[in-house]
Write an enzyme that holds these catalytic residues in place. Sequence first.
Site, PDB file in Angstrom:
ATOM      1  N   GLN A  75      52.120  25.200  -0.698  1.00  0.00           N
ATOM      2  CA  GLN A  75      52.593  24.050   0.087  1.00  0.00           C
ATOM      3  C   GLN A  75      53.373  23.062  -0.783  1.00  0.00           C
ATOM      4  OE1 GLN A  75      52.883  23.550   3.228  1.00  0.00           O
ATOM      5  NE2 GLN A  75      51.937  25.522   3.657  1.00  0.00           N
ATOM      6  N   SER A  76      53.937  23.550  -1.878  1.00  0.00           N
ATOM      7  CA  SER A  76      54.655  22.675  -2.799  1.00  0.00           C
ATOM      8  C   SER A  76      55.897  22.056  -2.159  1.00  0.00           C
ATOM      9  CB  SER A  76      55.050  23.481  -4.036  1.00  0.00           C
ATOM     10  OG  SER A  76      56.059  22.804  -4.761  1.00  0.00           O
ATOM     11  N   ASN A  77      55.971  20.728  -2.173  1.00  0.00           N
ATOM     12  CA  ASN A  77      57.177  20.039  -1.707  1.00  0.00           C
ATOM     13  C   ASN A  77      58.345  20.301  -2.645  1.00  0.00           C
ATOM     14  OD1 ASN A  77      55.922  18.563   0.516  1.00  0.00           O
ATOM     15  ND2 ASN A  77      54.811  17.476  -1.094  1.00  0.00           N
TER      16      ASN A  77
END
Length: 324
Positions: A75-77
């Site tokens: 879920q890395s931005n």
Amino acid sequence: MKVQEPKRLRLATLPTPLVRLERLERELGGGRVWLKRDDMTGLELSGNKVRKLEFVVAEAVADGCDTLVTEGTCQSNHCRATAAVCAKLGLQAVLLIRPQPPDEPRGNHLLDVLFGAQVRCYNREVFDSGREGIVEDVLAELKSAGRKPRWIPMGASEPMGCWGYIRAMAELAGQLRELGIDACDVIMPVSSGGTYAGALLGALLHELSGLRLWGVPVSDDVAFHVREIGDLCRRTVERFTLPITFTDSSMRFIDGYVGDGYAVPYAAATDAIGLLARTEGIVFDPVYTAKAFCALLDGVRDGRLGRDAPVVFIHTGGVFSNFS
Ligand SMILES: *Cc1c(COP(=O)(O)O)cnc(C)c1O
């Protein structure tokens, strides 16, 4: 500024708005609270990472790179922003992700896939213990396939990436000057550290002595950040021969808001998301901004923040994590 800013690509929508949260202030019963809306740097490119990528990717493109390789959680931005930049510029994104995401992509991972990124998944322990070797192997493989890759460390928190928030501090200072605010506290979440490092260097470089910058750790302890951010600041000063004196005493942290760990939610943070949404129609993310904002709320409620001087919170983005 007495030093030449490196080349940048215009990827973010700038300047981002600086807005006063009047309905929230009334709900809190006082305090002057402002929000710097870096969640509005773009939609696909929303958040703090695009400010760093403007400089990092400019350097990569100038060097003739055609592939950007980076790492993060599923879920890395930062991975999502890198994937969006690659789609926009016709580059290939290769994302080293852990742990294995669910079969049905959601949130940022869904966007990574839509943007055409190549996603390679690793077991968390395997990746953490063998990071350097894994990265070297991926870069070697891409080179032997005829590509020219550029490695970007986690969060684009490298000396070139620090320019994103060196520049953002000049932008914020200009907005504050127009509002007649010459002293304030500025609060932001801290994880890989490039945002806070850039902000600190920017405040020194632009001689913004009226800004008191506070980092709120959301992943690691303060000792870790003092070491890592101190190191990043010193490397940045050295690489660009910045005419400033950085010392560890420049760093100020508000501790106690990690909870049980990175991305592990707690009730006060969930309440903070609800509070801002209900009073202002603005959405925080559960991993970074909601936890860091708890530090601001506690400070305003007990009178340490927002009374003698306004307090500015940097909304670093992350909205898509709410849909993971
Ligand atoms: C990455 C990120 C941060 C933390 O910034 P660092 O530069 O990694 O310390 C804060 N908020 C959001 C939404 C992020 O994606």
